[in-house]
Design an enzyme around this catalytic site. Structure first.
Site, PDB file in Angstrom:
ATOM      1  CB  CYS A  14      -0.911  -0.071   1.114  1.00 31.42           C
ATOM      2  SG  CYS A  14      -1.992  -1.220   1.252  1.00 31.42           S
ATOM      3  CG  HIS A  47      -3.106   3.338   1.990  1.00 29.77           C
ATOM      4  ND1 HIS A  47      -3.733   2.937   0.838  1.00 29.77           N
ATOM      5  CD2 HIS A  47      -3.057   2.077   2.718  1.00 29.77           C
ATOM      6  CE1 HIS A  47      -4.218   1.614   1.040  1.00 29.77           C
ATOM      7  NE2 HIS A  47      -3.575   1.093   2.174  1.00 29.77           N
ATOM      8  CG  ASN A 103      -7.091  -0.658   1.658  1.00 33.52           C
ATOM      9  OD1 ASN A 103      -6.084  -0.493   0.873  1.00 33.52           O
ATOM     10  ND2 ASN A 103      -6.387  -1.051   2.828  1.00 33.52           N
TER      11      ASN A 103
HETATM   12  O1  UT7 Z   1      -4.117  -1.236   3.715  1.00 28.37           O
HETATM   13  C1  UT7 Z   1      -3.235  -2.141   4.303  1.00 28.37           C
HETATM   14  C2  UT7 Z   1      -3.027  -1.699   5.936  1.00 28.37           C
HETATM   15  N1  UT7 Z   1      -3.879  -2.144   6.649  1.00 28.37           N
HETATM   16  C3  UT7 Z   1      -4.626  -1.446   7.409  1.00 28.37           C
HETATM   17  O2  UT7 Z   1      -4.328  -0.440   7.733  1.00 28.37           O
HETATM   18  C4  UT7 Z   1      -5.870  -2.063   8.161  1.00 28.37           C
HETATM   19  C5  UT7 Z   1      -5.519  -1.774   9.732  1.00 28.37           C
HETATM   20  N2  UT7 Z   1      -6.726  -2.231  10.775  1.00 28.37           N
HETATM   21  C6  UT7 Z   1      -7.980  -1.953  10.541  1.00 28.37           C
HETATM   22  O3  UT7 Z   1      -8.488  -1.155   9.752  1.00 28.37           O
HETATM   23  C7  UT7 Z   1      -9.099  -2.457  11.583  1.00 28.37           C
HETATM   24  O4  UT7 Z   1      -8.273  -3.324  12.552  1.00 28.37           O
HETATM   25  C8  UT7 Z   1     -10.008  -3.327  10.810  1.00 28.37           C
HETATM   26  C9  UT7 Z   1     -10.858  -2.768   9.886  1.00 28.37           C
HETATM   27  C10 UT7 Z   1      -9.273  -4.564  10.079  1.00 28.37           C
HETATM   28  C11 UT7 Z   1     -10.698  -4.302  12.197  1.00 28.37           C
HETATM   29  O5  UT7 Z   1     -11.384  -3.307  12.717  1.00 28.37           O
HETATM   30  P1  UT7 Z   1     -11.206  -3.351  14.272  1.00 28.37           P
HETATM   31  O6  UT7 Z   1     -12.005  -2.244  14.985  1.00 28.37           O
HETATM   32  O7  UT7 Z   1      -9.789  -3.401  14.870  1.00 28.37           O
HETATM   33  O8  UT7 Z   1     -12.041  -4.904  14.722  1.00 28.37           O
HETATM   34  P2  UT7 Z   1     -11.572  -6.036  15.445  1.00 28.37           P
HETATM   35  O9  UT7 Z   1     -10.656  -6.889  14.596  1.00 28.37           O
HETATM   36  O10 UT7 Z   1     -10.712  -5.496  16.755  1.00 28.37           O
HETATM   37  O11 UT7 Z   1     -12.894  -6.697  15.798  1.00 28.37           O
HETATM   38  C12 UT7 Z   1     -13.697  -6.244  16.801  1.00 28.37           C
HETATM   39  C13 UT7 Z   1     -15.034  -6.776  16.638  1.00 28.37           C
HETATM   40  C14 UT7 Z   1     -14.904  -8.180  16.981  1.00 28.37           C
HETATM   41  O12 UT7 Z   1     -16.067  -8.751  17.856  1.00 28.37           O
HETATM   42  P3  UT7 Z   1     -15.959  -8.873  19.450  1.00 28.37           P
HETATM   43  O13 UT7 Z   1     -14.810  -9.960  19.466  1.00 28.37           O
HETATM   44  O14 UT7 Z   1     -15.514  -7.601  20.011  1.00 28.37           O
HETATM   45  O15 UT7 Z   1     -17.064  -9.303  19.849  1.00 28.37           O
HETATM   46  C15 UT7 Z   1     -14.847  -8.752  15.610  1.00 28.37           C
HETATM   47  O16 UT7 Z   1     -15.411 -10.114  15.658  1.00 28.37           O
HETATM   48  O17 UT7 Z   1     -15.790  -6.825  15.600  1.00 28.37           O
HETATM   49  C16 UT7 Z   1     -15.876  -7.987  15.094  1.00 28.37           C
HETATM   50  N3  UT7 Z   1     -15.834  -8.009  13.762  1.00 28.37           N
HETATM   51  C17 UT7 Z   1     -16.763  -7.647  12.897  1.00 28.37           C
HETATM   52  N4  UT7 Z   1     -18.352  -7.596  12.994  1.00 28.37           N
HETATM   53  C18 UT7 Z   1     -18.844  -7.085  11.860  1.00 28.37           C
HETATM   54  C19 UT7 Z   1     -14.579  -8.051  12.900  1.00 28.37           C
HETATM   55  N5  UT7 Z   1     -15.123  -7.919  11.538  1.00 28.37           N
HETATM   56  C20 UT7 Z   1     -16.363  -7.521  11.280  1.00 28.37           C
HETATM   57  C21 UT7 Z   1     -17.248  -7.212  10.360  1.00 28.37           C
HETATM   58  N6  UT7 Z   1     -18.446  -7.190  10.554  1.00 28.37           N
HETATM   59  N7  UT7 Z   1     -16.740  -7.425   9.172  1.00 28.37           N
END
Ligand code: UT7
Length: 327
Positions: free
Chosen positions: A125, A249, A283
């Site tokens: 990226c 990005h 993205n």
């Molecule tokens: O481009 C390359 C570089 N990449 C990045 O910069 C990505 C950086 N990371 C992110 O943007 C975020 O970490 C994500 C968008 C990938 C994930 O968001 P998050 O706020 O970090 O979510 P999480 O993985 O901590 O999950 C929080 C909760 C979890 O549920 P519990 O355990 O709190 O009950 C997940 O199971 O959200 C749940 N969850 C979802 N719920 C609905 C994870 N993905 C989803 C989803 N829809 N798609």
């Protein structure tokens, strides 16, 4: 003993600048509700946690090289540059399905650029900012006169369509810039680097689908990337208050807003325009920065003469940023 011959050296233009932008996205719009039909997610979660409202997915027969050809041709038209004037094509990407052949040479041939130096560049990226830095330095060194830099991705080929952590984020498309020589500096020095010890945070699992430790990458991006952007400004001799348009990005709107907040705390203006193209494009990795700029120029939110600060970051982990003036 015969004297050793002296190798002739060349010098190029005093400076480089961007002459035009172009972008391309496939037609198929995929909403959050569409995704919630096939995986356990919902519109509210995606909007709140990532900022995406909709994105574009290519169909099976639409390839990365097709997106790149369309974006590259659009950038040349915007710049008023003929394909025959281009001598170098750099194609940042991380989703070309084959290692052999690369994308760059065939994209150049399809655009009608005759026999350019042509190579792919993989810094994930961060790829566009890497490519722009290379193009600018090639022109100043005299190795290139006009370069086309095209960030292009078909991320839907690299994502498990049932993996809700990644399938909601990544999307397809391409963005491009034409770079040429100039008397006045139009592109600041690139500030780039990598953190290879963190390689396991984003990689292709079993060589097939992207895996990322989202929270760890999020923390890295929200702590490490604003200082890189500030270093890029310093390298160009600019102050945060000089920046008109900030284009991080487009990984996650919360990361974009965090970087903007940190720059404002260092003196960036309140009226700083901050790219939020992720809302409607998702993205698109190495395509996201030039695509966001192309969309902003067309919408009138970014205009000719504006000072842009761009910063890319992602797998590797890799990062790069620079300031430049909009054509
Ligand atoms: O481009 C390359 C570089 N990449 C990045 O910069 C990505 C950086 N990371 C992110 O943007 C975020 O970490 C994500 C968008 C990938 C994930 O968001 P998050 O706020 O970090 O979510 P999480 O993985 O901590 O999950 C929080 C909760 C979890 O549920 P519990 O355990 O709190 O009950 C997940 O199971 O959200 C749940 N969850 C979802 N719920 C609905 C994870 N993905 C989803 C989803 N829809 N798609």
């Amino acid at each position: 003993m015969t004297a050793r011959p002296t190798l002739r050296q060349q010098t190029g233009a005093p400076a480089a600048r961007i002459l035009g932008f172009g972008s391309h996205q496939p037609d198929r719009v995929v909403t959050n509700d569409d995704l919630s039909q096939v995986m356990d997610t919902n519109d509210q979660w995606i909007r709140d946690r990532v900022g995406i409202i909709e994105r574009r997915f290519g169909d099976k027969d639409e390839l990365l090289v097709d997106f790149a050809v369309a974006a590259g041709a659009a950038a040349l038209a915007d710049a008023g540059v003929e394909p025959s004037e281009v001598d170098t094509l750099i194609l940042p990407n991380c989703t070309m399905p084959t290692q052999i052949p690369n994308a760059a040479a065939q994209v150049a041939a399809r655009i009608g650029i005759p026999n350019p130096g042509a190579f792919d560049l993989n810094a994930a990226c961060a790829g566009f900012c890497y490519g722009l830095g290379v193009a600018s330095d090639l022109i100043r060194a005299g190795s290139a006169k006009k370069a086309l830099v095209i960030g292009a991705e078909k991320l839907t080929d690299a994502v498990d369509p049932t993996d809700r952590a990644n399938a909601i984020i990544f999307a397809d498309g391409a963005g491009a810039a034409v770079v040429g020589g100039s008397d006045e500096p139009g592109i600041g020095p690139v500030v780039w680097g990598s953190a290879g010890e963190l390689v396991d945070l984003i990689y292709m699992r079993d060589g097939k689908y992207i895996y990322q430790e989202g929270q760890s990458v999020f923390r890295w991006a929200t702590t490490q990337i604003a200082p890189i952007a500030l270093r890029a400004l310093e390298a160009a001799g600019l102050q945060p208050s000089d920046v008109d348009v900030l284009v991080p990005h487009q990984a996650n709107l919360r990361i974009v807003e965090s970087i903007a907040k940190k720059l404002r705390a260092k003196g960036a203006r309140e009226d700083l325009v901050v790219a939020d193209d992720i809302k409607y494009s998702g993205n698109t990795s190495s395509a996201s920065i030039p695509m966001a700029i192309d969309h902003m120029r067309k919408a009138g939110t970014a205009k000719s003469g504006d000072v842009v600060l761009a910063v890319g970051f992602g797998a590797g982990l890799s990062y790069a940023g620079q300031a430049f003036i909009l054509p």
